[in-house]
Scaffold this motif. Structure first.
Motif, PDB file in Angstrom:
ATOM      1  N   ALA A  94       0.834  -1.205   0.000  1.00 50.07           N
ATOM      2  CA  ALA A  94       0.000   0.000   0.000  1.00 50.07           C
ATOM      3  C   ALA A  94       0.865   1.250   0.000  1.00 50.07           C
ATOM      4  O   ALA A  94       0.357   2.364   0.009  1.00 50.07           O
ATOM      5  N   ARG A  95       2.184   1.076   0.009  1.00 49.36           N
ATOM      6  CA  ARG A  95       3.086   2.216   0.097  1.00 49.36           C
ATOM      7  C   ARG A  95       3.407   2.794  -1.272  1.00 49.36           C
ATOM      8  O   ARG A  95       3.569   2.075  -2.251  1.00 49.36           O
ATOM      9  N   ASP A  96       3.477   4.118  -1.338  1.00 49.82           N
ATOM     10  CA  ASP A  96       3.888   4.774  -2.566  1.00 49.82           C
ATOM     11  C   ASP A  96       5.382   4.544  -2.776  1.00 49.82           C
ATOM     12  O   ASP A  96       6.185   4.691  -1.865  1.00 49.82           O
ATOM     13  N   ARG A  97       5.760   4.177  -3.970  1.00 51.85           N
ATOM     14  CA  ARG A  97       7.172   3.922  -4.261  1.00 51.85           C
ATOM     15  C   ARG A  97       7.535   4.577  -5.580  1.00 51.85           C
ATOM     16  O   ARG A  97       6.707   4.742  -6.459  1.00 51.85           O
ATOM     17  N   ASP A  98       8.786   4.930  -5.694  1.00 54.90           N
ATOM     18  CA  ASP A  98       9.272   5.545  -6.921  1.00 54.90           C
ATOM     19  C   ASP A  98       9.642   4.470  -7.932  1.00 54.90           C
ATOM     20  O   ASP A  98      10.763   4.404  -8.433  1.00 54.90           O
ATOM     21  N   LEU A  99       8.677   3.607  -8.228  1.00 57.02           N
ATOM     22  CA  LEU A  99       8.887   2.523  -9.173  1.00 57.02           C
ATOM     23  C   LEU A  99       7.767   2.538 -10.198  1.00 57.02           C
ATOM     24  O   LEU A  99       6.615   2.776  -9.857  1.00 57.02           O
ATOM     25  N   THR A 100       8.120   2.288 -11.436  1.00 53.78           N
ATOM     26  CA  THR A 100       7.114   2.227 -12.489  1.00 53.78           C
ATOM     27  C   THR A 100       6.674   0.781 -12.653  1.00 53.78           C
ATOM     28  O   THR A 100       7.410  -0.057 -13.168  1.00 53.78           O
ATOM     29  N   LYS A 101       5.479   0.490 -12.135  1.00 54.53           N
ATOM     30  CA  LYS A 101       4.930  -0.860 -12.238  1.00 54.53           C
ATOM     31  C   LYS A 101       3.426  -0.782 -12.435  1.00 54.53           C
ATOM     32  O   LYS A 101       2.777   0.155 -11.965  1.00 54.53           O
ATOM     33  N   GLU A 102       2.879  -1.757 -13.113  1.00 51.61           N
ATOM     34  CA  GLU A 102       1.431  -1.839 -13.270  1.00 51.61           C
ATOM     35  C   GLU A 102       0.817  -2.185 -11.924  1.00 51.61           C
ATOM     36  O   GLU A 102       1.319  -3.044 -11.200  1.00 51.61           O
ATOM     37  N   VAL A 103      -0.266  -1.502 -11.571  1.00 50.10           N
ATOM     38  CA  VAL A 103      -0.911  -1.698 -10.280  1.00 50.10           C
ATOM     39  C   VAL A 103      -2.298  -2.307 -10.501  1.00 50.10           C
ATOM     40  O   VAL A 103      -3.080  -1.814 -11.314  1.00 50.10           O
ATOM     41  N   PHE A 104      -2.597  -3.361  -9.759  1.00 43.82           N
ATOM     42  CA  PHE A 104      -3.870  -4.067  -9.880  1.00 43.82           C
ATOM     43  C   PHE A 104      -4.633  -4.023  -8.561  1.00 43.82           C
ATOM     44  O   PHE A 104      -4.032  -3.996  -7.480  1.00 43.82           O
ATOM     45  N   THR A 105      -5.950  -4.049  -8.645  1.00 43.65           N
ATOM     46  CA  THR A 105      -6.763  -4.329  -7.461  1.00 43.65           C
ATOM     47  C   THR A 105      -6.754  -5.845  -7.266  1.00 43.65           C
ATOM     48  O   THR A 105      -6.385  -6.591  -8.182  1.00 43.65           O
ATOM     49  N   PRO A 106      -7.167  -6.345  -6.104  1.00 44.22           N
ATOM     50  CA  PRO A 106      -7.165  -7.800  -5.891  1.00 44.22           C
ATOM     51  C   PRO A 106      -7.956  -8.583  -6.938  1.00 44.22           C
ATOM     52  O   PRO A 106      -7.495  -9.623  -7.424  1.00 44.22           O
ATOM     53  N   ASP A 107      -9.144  -8.103  -7.307  1.00 46.13           N
ATOM     54  CA  ASP A 107      -9.938  -8.849  -8.288  1.00 46.13           C
ATOM     55  C   ASP A 107      -9.288  -8.829  -9.666  1.00 46.13           C
ATOM     56  O   ASP A 107      -9.272  -9.848 -10.373  1.00 46.13           O
ATOM     57  N   GLU A 108      -8.698  -7.692 -10.037  1.00 40.81           N
ATOM     58  CA  GLU A 108      -8.025  -7.614 -11.338  1.00 40.81           C
ATOM     59  C   GLU A 108      -6.792  -8.514 -11.361  1.00 40.81           C
ATOM     60  O   GLU A 108      -6.495  -9.167 -12.366  1.00 40.81           O
ATOM     61  N   ALA A 109      -6.086  -8.534 -10.252  1.00 39.94           N
ATOM     62  CA  ALA A 109      -4.889  -9.375 -10.164  1.00 39.94           C
ATOM     63  C   ALA A 109      -5.244 -10.847 -10.314  1.00 39.94           C
ATOM     64  O   ALA A 109      -4.538 -11.603 -10.991  1.00 39.94           O
ATOM     65  N   GLY A 128       4.495  -8.841   2.674  1.00 40.89           N
ATOM     66  CA  GLY A 128       5.585  -8.403   3.522  1.00 40.89           C
ATOM     67  C   GLY A 128       5.349  -8.643   4.994  1.00 40.89           C
ATOM     68  O   GLY A 128       4.253  -9.038   5.408  1.00 40.89           O
ATOM     69  N   PRO A 129       6.383  -8.385   5.816  1.00 45.53           N
ATOM     70  CA  PRO A 129       6.253  -8.552   7.269  1.00 45.53           C
ATOM     71  C   PRO A 129       5.255  -7.572   7.863  1.00 45.53           C
ATOM     72  O   PRO A 129       4.987  -6.507   7.300  1.00 45.53           O
ATOM     73  N   GLU A 130       4.711  -7.943   9.014  1.00 43.21           N
ATOM     74  CA  GLU A 130       3.618  -7.186   9.615  1.00 43.21           C
ATOM     75  C   GLU A 130       3.969  -5.733   9.911  1.00 43.21           C
ATOM     76  O   GLU A 130       3.162  -4.826   9.706  1.00 43.21           O
ATOM     77  N   ARG A 131       5.162  -5.489  10.407  1.00 45.43           N
ATOM     78  CA  ARG A 131       5.490  -4.149  10.884  1.00 45.43           C
ATOM     79  C   ARG A 131       5.727  -3.147   9.748  1.00 45.43           C
ATOM     80  O   ARG A 131       5.278  -2.012   9.808  1.00 45.43           O
ATOM     81  N   SER A 132       6.406  -3.589   8.696  1.00 36.77           N
ATOM     82  CA  SER A 132       6.846  -2.622   7.681  1.00 36.77           C
ATOM     83  C   SER A 132       6.412  -2.930   6.262  1.00 36.77           C
ATOM     84  O   SER A 132       6.562  -2.108   5.365  1.00 36.77           O
ATOM     85  N   GLY A 133       5.869  -4.100   6.022  1.00 35.98           N
ATOM     86  CA  GLY A 133       5.516  -4.463   4.656  1.00 35.98           C
ATOM     87  C   GLY A 133       6.744  -4.835   3.847  1.00 35.98           C
ATOM     88  O   GLY A 133       7.861  -4.946   4.379  1.00 35.98           O
ATOM     89  N   LEU A 134       6.554  -5.024   2.570  1.00 35.44           N
ATOM     90  CA  LEU A 134       7.659  -5.437   1.701  1.00 35.44           C
ATOM     91  C   LEU A 134       8.703  -4.342   1.570  1.00 35.44           C
ATOM     92  O   LEU A 134       8.371  -3.156   1.461  1.00 35.44           O
ATOM     93  N   GLU A 135       9.952  -4.748   1.538  1.00 36.25           N
ATOM     94  CA  GLU A 135      11.032  -3.807   1.256  1.00 36.25           C
ATOM     95  C   GLU A 135      11.049  -3.504  -0.237  1.00 36.25           C
ATOM     96  O   GLU A 135      10.589  -4.296  -1.063  1.00 36.25           O
ATOM     97  N   SER A 136      11.597  -2.352  -0.575  1.00 36.03           N
ATOM     98  CA  SER A 136      11.653  -1.955  -1.990  1.00 36.03           C
ATOM     99  C   SER A 136      12.377  -2.996  -2.833  1.00 36.03           C
ATOM    100  O   SER A 136      11.997  -3.260  -3.983  1.00 36.03           O
ATOM    101  N   ALA A 137      13.406  -3.618  -2.264  1.00 33.63           N
ATOM    102  CA  ALA A 137      14.158  -4.623  -3.021  1.00 33.63           C
ATOM    103  C   ALA A 137      13.271  -5.803  -3.407  1.00 33.63           C
ATOM    104  O   ALA A 137      13.456  -6.392  -4.482  1.00 33.63           O
ATOM    105  N   ASP A 138      12.316  -6.146  -2.563  1.00 31.92           N
ATOM    106  CA  ASP A 138      11.396  -7.237  -2.884  1.00 31.92           C
ATOM    107  C   ASP A 138      10.370  -6.801  -3.924  1.00 31.92           C
ATOM    108  O   ASP A 138       9.995  -7.574  -4.808  1.00 31.92           O
TER     109      ASP A 138
END
Length: 257
Positions: A94-109, A128-138
């Motif tokens: 749910a985090r904003d990232r400076d990455l260009t990627k296609e974004v889907f809703t759960p049903d679209e995915a 990702g982990p509970e506290r911080s979510g996925l790291e940018s590298a992931d």
């Protein structure tokens, strides 16, 4: 909750996406994720460096009837290892990232996932982990992003909740959907004559208190009343309680006189 059923497992254990929990912190959330997956026919779980090691008794306790998923889950040191055999990977974030990627809703995915799996591709979802979510590298390793539309003022989802949302979307085409039905505890509808007798009694008692006013609207009011009770799926116990209600009200009125 009852344990797994082998017949149901065979019916739903065909090609499906893999759920990859990256560095999960709490065994309870791993167990709840397994439970959510199995609710909707998913049984492929992979774990990346779980914080408290593996196996985890708390995960087993929380999984209820889905313990088999934990027994068969594979454990990996890195995300790269966990997704090495997958041809398409979604990152849930749910985090904003400076990455260009296609974004889907759960049903679209999941629509895209079903199409790819039908074409023989292997698909996975990263959580990702509970506290911080996925790291940018992931997230960088993923082909696309899944973002859940949530309250902008509070976008935090529990790990198992996020898994549940994706599993639910998958299950819409996998888990048998029951036809719409109306269930009656009494098992039968009241005969038309019984409904008619109740309506007649109700009209008689309403006449006594001058309910039908003005007189020129009496017939239409009675017709609307009868229509109300005719369209309701009334059972014999319903009719009895309605008679009791009108009788009690009539006695109350007589007691005031």
């Amino acid at each position: 909750m009852a344990g797994t059923d082998n017949g149901k497992r065979n019916a739903m254990s065909g090609p499906q996406p893999v759920m990859v929990l990256v560095k999960p912190q709490m065994g309870e959330n791993i167990g709840a994720s397994a439970r959510a997956m199995w609710n909707f026919g998913l049984d492929r779980m992979r774990l990346v460096a779980p914080r408290d090691g593996w196996p985890n008794p708390k995960a087993e306790a929380m999984s209820s009837g889905a313990g088999r998923l934990l027994d068969e889950a594979t454990v990996h040191d890195t995300t790269a290892d966990a997704i090495a055999d997958l041809e398409y990977v979604f990152a849930t974030t749910a985090r904003d990232r400076d990455l260009t990627k296609e974004v889907f809703t759960p049903d679209e995915a999941m629509k895209k996932t079903r199409d790819m799996i039908a074409n023989g591709q292997k698909v996975g979802f990263l959580f990702g982990p509970e506290r911080s979510g996925l790291e940018s590298a992931d997230v960088v390793r993923a082909n696309a992003v899944v973002s859940v539309p949530v309250n902008p003022a509070f976008g935090s989802l529990n790990l198992a909740q996020c898994v549940l949302l994706l599993a639910y979307e998958w299950g819409q085409d996998v888990v048998p959907q029951p036809d719409e039905e109306f269930r009656m505890s009494a098992g039968e509808l009241a005969p038309s004559a019984d409904v008619g007798r109740f309506v007649d009694t109700l009209v008689e008692r309403l006449d006594r208190v001058g309910f039908f006013y003005p007189e020129n609207k009496r017939d239409s009011m009675i017709a609307n009343l009868e229509n109300l009770f005719r369209r309701a799926p009334l059972t014999p116990p319903d009719i009895r309680i309605l008679h009791g209600v009108t009788r009690a009200l009539a006695e109350k009125v007589r007691g005031r006189k």
